[in-house]
Enzyme design. Structure first.
Site, PDB file in Angstrom:
ATOM      1  CD  GLU A   1      -2.763   5.309   6.794  1.00  0.00           C
ATOM      2  OE1 GLU A   1      -2.839   5.349   5.554  1.00  0.00           O
ATOM      3  OE2 GLU A   1      -1.809   4.771   7.398  1.00  0.00           O
TER       4      GLU A   1
ATOM      5  N   GLY B   1       2.949  -1.235   4.213  1.00  0.00           N
ATOM      6  CA  GLY B   1       3.080   0.181   3.874  1.00  0.00           C
ATOM      7  C   GLY B   1       4.527   0.514   3.576  1.00  0.00           C
ATOM      8  N   GLY B   2       5.221   1.049   4.567  1.00  0.00           N
ATOM      9  CA  GLY B   2       6.584   1.561   4.408  1.00  0.00           C
ATOM     10  C   GLY B   2       7.535   0.648   3.638  1.00  0.00           C
TER      11      GLY B   2
ATOM     12  CD  GLU C   1      -3.345  -2.567   7.210  1.00  0.00           C
ATOM     13  OE1 GLU C   1      -2.286  -2.824   6.650  1.00  0.00           O
ATOM     14  OE2 GLU C   1      -3.948  -1.488   7.049  1.00  0.00           O
TER      15      GLU C   1
ATOM     16  CG  ASN D   1      -1.753   1.203   1.388  1.00  0.00           C
ATOM     17  OD1 ASN D   1      -1.789   2.041   0.496  1.00  0.00           O
ATOM     18  ND2 ASN D   1      -2.454   1.317   2.510  1.00  0.00           N
ATOM     19  CD1 TRP D   2       3.445   1.024  -2.680  1.00  0.00           C
ATOM     20  CD2 TRP D   2       3.145   1.846  -4.747  1.00  0.00           C
ATOM     21  NE1 TRP D   2       4.000   0.130  -3.561  1.00  0.00           N
ATOM     22  CE2 TRP D   2       3.834   0.608  -4.845  1.00  0.00           C
ATOM     23  CE3 TRP D   2       2.842   2.541  -5.916  1.00  0.00           C
ATOM     24  CZ2 TRP D   2       4.227   0.070  -6.061  1.00  0.00           C
ATOM     25  CZ3 TRP D   2       3.229   2.000  -7.134  1.00  0.00           C
ATOM     26  CH2 TRP D   2       3.919   0.775  -7.203  1.00  0.00           C
ATOM     27  CE  LYS D   3       0.001   3.003   4.746  1.00  0.00           C
ATOM     28  NZ  LYS D   3       0.006   3.037   6.196  1.00  0.00           N
TER      29      LYS D   3
ATOM     30  CB  SER E   1       5.502  -2.327  11.877  1.00  0.00           C
ATOM     31  OG  SER E   1       5.177  -0.986  12.183  1.00  0.00           O
TER      32      SER E   1
ATOM     33  CG  HIS F   1      -5.716   1.781   5.401  1.00  0.00           C
ATOM     34  ND1 HIS F   1      -5.229   2.698   6.301  1.00  0.00           N
ATOM     35  CD2 HIS F   1      -4.715   0.898   5.181  1.00  0.00           C
ATOM     36  CE1 HIS F   1      -3.968   2.378   6.590  1.00  0.00           C
ATOM     37  NE2 HIS F   1      -3.636   1.292   5.922  1.00  0.00           N
TER      38      HIS F   1
ATOM     39  N   GLY G   1       2.860   1.960  10.736  1.00  0.00           N
ATOM     40  CA  GLY G   1       3.835   3.046  10.606  1.00  0.00           C
ATOM     41  C   GLY G   1       4.582   3.348  11.894  1.00  0.00           C
TER      42      GLY G   1
HETATM   43  P1  13P Z   1       3.260   0.068   7.590  1.00  0.00           P
HETATM   44  O1  13P Z   1       3.724  -1.215   6.954  1.00  0.00           O
HETATM   45  O2  13P Z   1       4.022   1.259   7.149  1.00  0.00           O
HETATM   46  O3  13P Z   1       3.149  -0.065   9.088  1.00  0.00           O
HETATM   47  O4  13P Z   1       1.754   0.334   7.057  1.00  0.00           O
HETATM   48  C1  13P Z   1       0.835  -0.679   7.113  1.00  0.00           C
HETATM   49  C2  13P Z   1      -0.380  -0.279   6.354  1.00  0.00           C
HETATM   50  O5  13P Z   1      -1.085   0.633   6.743  1.00  0.00           O
HETATM   51  C3  13P Z   1      -0.684  -0.993   5.100  1.00  0.00           C
HETATM   52  O6  13P Z   1      -1.961  -0.713   4.657  1.00  0.00           O
END
Ligand code: 13P
Length: 249
Positions: free
Chosen positions: A98, A235-236, A168, A9-11, A214, A96, A174
């Protein structure tokens, strides 16, 4: 058969140049990736076209981070499943944390998105997870149960097999604070049990439930070793070719 998936997920983290470098980097490392896992990436809308083009004729699938639950209509600033299908997009993220937190998307609205995406023959991935406060108050299972039950209300039995779930925990996103494999497995097993109570044992058995929060190259193997963890939503570590390729190995 339960699908195994590693998804990135590149957000809203990357500009066009970074997406170009990332996608080329991933493409060049694909031979060394584990063929048992489906590879999926979720770029921003503005990068869907270039990402689909770069990954054309590779095994990388491209999904969308969002959509609005309506057929083509007057919704300024929104994107519909019809428009996504023009790019061959099938996977869509829903719920998600967020979007729950910053865009104020409720379980009821997310349910509309799930029903709409399924009716459009998309492959929705519903994200659920508790906050730190909820975990510390002993409410993890209660919160996840409510997200699952409300999010999947009225989902037809004949459509549910196209759905996947991502657990999640919000406190792990993050933060570098990954859930232990035991913590994650406990919630994944619980989610599978809830899916069974809402639908049928074979639906629950075949549903892919991904862990996110993470996930890094040095912790992914122990998470994926758990029987109810069918992949990762990352994510990251999915936003750099080296680390994403290390996860895909
Ligand atoms: P991180 O891997 O950066 O913790 O993010 C997870 C995420 O929100 C994937 O959708």
């Amino acid at each position: 058969m339960r699908k195994k998936i590693i998804a990135g997920n590149w957000k809203m983290n990357l500009g066009a140049l970074q997406v170009a470098q990332l996608t080329e980097g991933i493409k060049h490392g694909l031979e060394k990736t584990n063929p048992k896992y489906e590879i999926l990436v979720f770029p921003s809308f503005v990068h869907l076209h270039m990402t689909v083009e770069i990954f054309r004729e590779t095994r990388v699938k491209v999904g969308a981070q969002n959509f609005y639950p309506s057929k083509l209509a007057a919704y300024t600033g929104e994107i519909s499943c019809d428009q996504l299908k023009d790019f061959g997009i099938q996977y869509v993220l829903i719920g998600h944390s967020e979007r729950r937190q910053f865009l104020l998307e409720t379980n009821e609205f997310l349910n509309k998105k799930v029903l709409h995406a399924l009716s459009e023959h998309m492959l929705p991935m519903l994200c659920v997870g508790e906050t730190l406060e909820e975990r510390e108050a002993g409410k993890t299972f209660e919160v996840v149960k409510e997200q699952i039950h409300k999010g999947l209300k009225d989902v037809p039995l004949e459509e549910v097999s196209r759905l996947s779930i991502a657990y999640e925990p919000v406190w792990a996103i993050g933060t570098g604070k990954v859930a232990t494999p035991e913590q994650a497995e406990e919630v994944h097993a619980f989610i599978r049990q809830e899916i069974q109570s809402l639908f049928k044992p074979e639906i629950a058995e075949n549903m892919s439930i991904l862990y996110g929060g993470s996930v890094k190259p040095d912790n992914i193997a122990e998470l994926l070793a758990k029987p109810n963890i069918d992949g990762g939503l990352v994510g990251g570590a999915s936003q750099k070719a080296d680390s994403f390729l290390a996860l895909l190995k």
